[in-house]
Motif scaffolding. Structure first.
Motif, short mmCIF file in Angstrom:
data_model
loop_
_atom_site.label_atom_id
_atom_site.label_comp_id
_atom_site.label_asym_id
_atom_site.label_seq_id
_atom_site.Cartn_x
_atom_site.Cartn_y
_atom_site.Cartn_z
N GLY A 124 37.37 43.20 -44.17
CA GLY A 124 36.31 42.20 -44.37
C GLY A 124 36.30 41.20 -43.22
N THR A 125 35.16 40.54 -43.02
CA THR A 125 35.02 39.64 -41.86
C THR A 125 35.91 38.40 -42.00
N ALA A 126 36.18 37.97 -43.23
CA ALA A 126 36.98 36.76 -43.41
C ALA A 126 38.37 36.91 -42.77
N GLY A 156 38.58 35.65 -39.18
CA GLY A 156 38.14 34.28 -38.89
C GLY A 156 36.63 34.11 -38.92
N LYS A 157 35.93 35.06 -39.53
CA LYS A 157 34.47 34.92 -39.65
C LYS A 157 34.13 34.54 -41.08
N SER A 158 32.82 34.57 -41.40
CA SER A 158 32.42 34.24 -42.77
C SER A 158 33.00 35.26 -43.75
N THR A 208 37.27 50.02 -51.91
CA THR A 208 36.19 50.92 -52.33
C THR A 208 36.26 52.24 -51.58
N LEU A 209 36.42 52.14 -50.26
CA LEU A 209 36.45 53.35 -49.43
C LEU A 209 37.92 53.67 -49.16
N LYS A 210 38.59 54.12 -50.19
CA LYS A 210 40.06 54.23 -50.11
C LYS A 210 40.53 55.13 -48.99
N GLU A 257 39.01 48.31 -38.74
CA GLU A 257 39.80 47.23 -39.34
C GLU A 257 38.92 46.19 -40.03
N VAL A 258 37.82 45.82 -39.36
CA VAL A 258 36.98 44.76 -39.94
C VAL A 258 36.27 45.29 -41.20
N ILE A 259 35.95 46.57 -41.20
CA ILE A 259 35.33 47.14 -42.40
C ILE A 259 36.38 47.19 -43.52
N ARG A 292 23.84 36.05 -40.09
CA ARG A 292 23.16 37.25 -40.58
C ARG A 292 24.08 38.48 -40.48
N PRO A 293 23.82 39.46 -41.33
CA PRO A 293 24.59 40.71 -41.19
C PRO A 293 24.42 41.28 -39.78
N ARG A 294 25.49 41.84 -39.29
CA ARG A 294 25.48 42.37 -37.92
C ARG A 294 24.37 43.41 -37.73
N ASP A 295 23.71 43.32 -36.57
CA ASP A 295 22.67 44.29 -36.20
C ASP A 295 23.34 45.44 -35.44
C1 HEC Z 1 26.85 41.37 -48.93
C2 HEC Z 1 26.29 41.74 -47.67
C3 HEC Z 1 27.03 42.75 -46.79
C4 HEC Z 1 27.41 44.03 -47.14
C5 HEC Z 1 27.19 44.74 -48.46
C6 HEC Z 1 28.02 44.59 -45.96
N1 HEC Z 1 28.04 43.68 -44.94
FE1 HEC Z 1 28.84 43.91 -43.12
N2 HEC Z 1 28.31 42.04 -42.60
C7 HEC Z 1 27.63 41.14 -43.43
C8 HEC Z 1 27.49 39.86 -42.76
C9 HEC Z 1 26.78 38.62 -43.31
C10 HEC Z 1 28.13 40.00 -41.50
C11 HEC Z 1 28.32 38.93 -40.43
C12 HEC Z 1 29.57 38.17 -40.84
C13 HEC Z 1 29.99 37.12 -39.86
O1 HEC Z 1 29.72 37.29 -38.67
O2 HEC Z 1 30.62 36.14 -40.31
C14 HEC Z 1 28.61 41.37 -41.43
C15 HEC Z 1 29.29 41.91 -40.36
C16 HEC Z 1 29.71 43.22 -40.27
C17 HEC Z 1 30.34 43.80 -39.11
C18 HEC Z 1 30.59 43.10 -37.77
C19 HEC Z 1 31.86 42.30 -37.78
C20 HEC Z 1 31.93 41.43 -36.57
O3 HEC Z 1 33.04 41.24 -36.05
O4 HEC Z 1 30.92 40.90 -36.15
C21 HEC Z 1 30.60 45.09 -39.41
C22 HEC Z 1 31.24 46.13 -38.49
C23 HEC Z 1 30.14 45.32 -40.75
N3 HEC Z 1 29.62 44.16 -41.25
C24 HEC Z 1 30.22 46.53 -41.40
C25 HEC Z 1 29.80 46.73 -42.72
C26 HEC Z 1 29.92 48.01 -43.37
C27 HEC Z 1 30.42 49.30 -42.73
C28 HEC Z 1 29.47 47.82 -44.64
C29 HEC Z 1 29.40 48.85 -45.74
C30 HEC Z 1 30.61 49.62 -46.02
C31 HEC Z 1 29.05 46.43 -44.75
N4 HEC Z 1 29.28 45.82 -43.56
C32 HEC Z 1 28.53 45.87 -45.88
C33 HEC Z 1 27.17 41.40 -44.69
C34 HEC Z 1 27.42 42.55 -45.41
#
Ligand code: HEC
Length: 148
Positions: free
Chosen positions: A113-115, A118-120, A129-131, A108-110, A88-91
């Motif tokens: 990206g999470t990939a 080593g995450k999904s 996008t957020l240059k 950095e992760v923002i 699930r998206p992070r809480d």
């Molecule tokens: C398409 C859906 C989606 C959008 C849009 C999205 N996220 Fe995420 N986000 C996720 C998911 C799903 C995870 C968990 C990924 C995982 O743990 O593999 C995540 C995880 C994260 C994490 C935690 C990383 C970690 O190490 O656990 C951060 C920080 C984060 N998102 C920030 C953002 C920010 C800031 C934005 C907007 C600029 C954003 N996300 C937009 C789906 C999204």
């Protein structure tokens, strides 16, 4: 006698003017001493600036790009994409995660990206996008307001 009447009339006229000026002065004092005087009227209160620019800017960016997955309040319960996502998206309201996580990592992760960590691949890289780095920093500043 005539002279005396003139003086009396003059005196009456002056007292009258004096009373009016005095009454005006008092009414001003009363009006301006009311509690809340100087505050914007109630309908304008919501325009009052309470947060610094970076947090307000971060909120705008968050609501546009992140809230669909992470939810308007940051709980990870966004309306549009979150239903089937696993993990699930992070809480962001979870103080456990947020307190242990440094700004540098969040930035950095923002950006990448999470990939890239080593995450999904569900959390896309936002660097393109957020240059400006400022924007990512502002989002992080906003995320820091979501938990206590
Ligand atoms: C398409 C859906 C989606 C959008 C849009 C999205 N996220 Fe995420 N986000 C996720 C998911 C799903 C995870 C968990 C990924 C995982 O743990 O593999 C995540 C995880 C994260 C994490 C935690 C990383 C970690 O190490 O656990 C951060 C920080 C984060 N998102 C920030 C953002 C920010 C800031 C934005 C907007 C600029 C954003 N996300 C937009 C789906 C999204």
């Amino acid at each position: 006698m005539e002279k005396y009447r003139l003086i009396k009339d003059c005196f009456t006229a002056y007292s009258f003017v004096f009373i009016i000026v005095f009454a005006f002065f008092i009414s001003q004092q009363v009006a301006y001493s009311k509690p809340g005087h100087g505050e914007p009227p109630e309908h304008a209160q919501r325009f009052k600036v309470k947060e610094p620019f970076e947090i307000r800017n971060g909120k705008v960016i968050y609501l546009e790009h992140c809230a669909p997955c992470h939810g308007d309040t940051g709980k990870g319960d966004g309306k549009y994409y979150a239903s089937g996502l696993e993990p699930r998206p992070r809480d962001f309201t979870n103080p456990g995660f947020m307190n242990q996580t440094k700004d540098e990592y969040l930035i950095e992760v923002i950006r990448k990206g999470t990939a890239a960590f080593g995450k999904s691949s569900y959390c896309p890289p936002w660097g393109a996008t957020l240059k400006e780095d400022e924007k990512i920093k502002n989002v992080v500043a906003f995320l820091r307001t979501l938990y206590k």
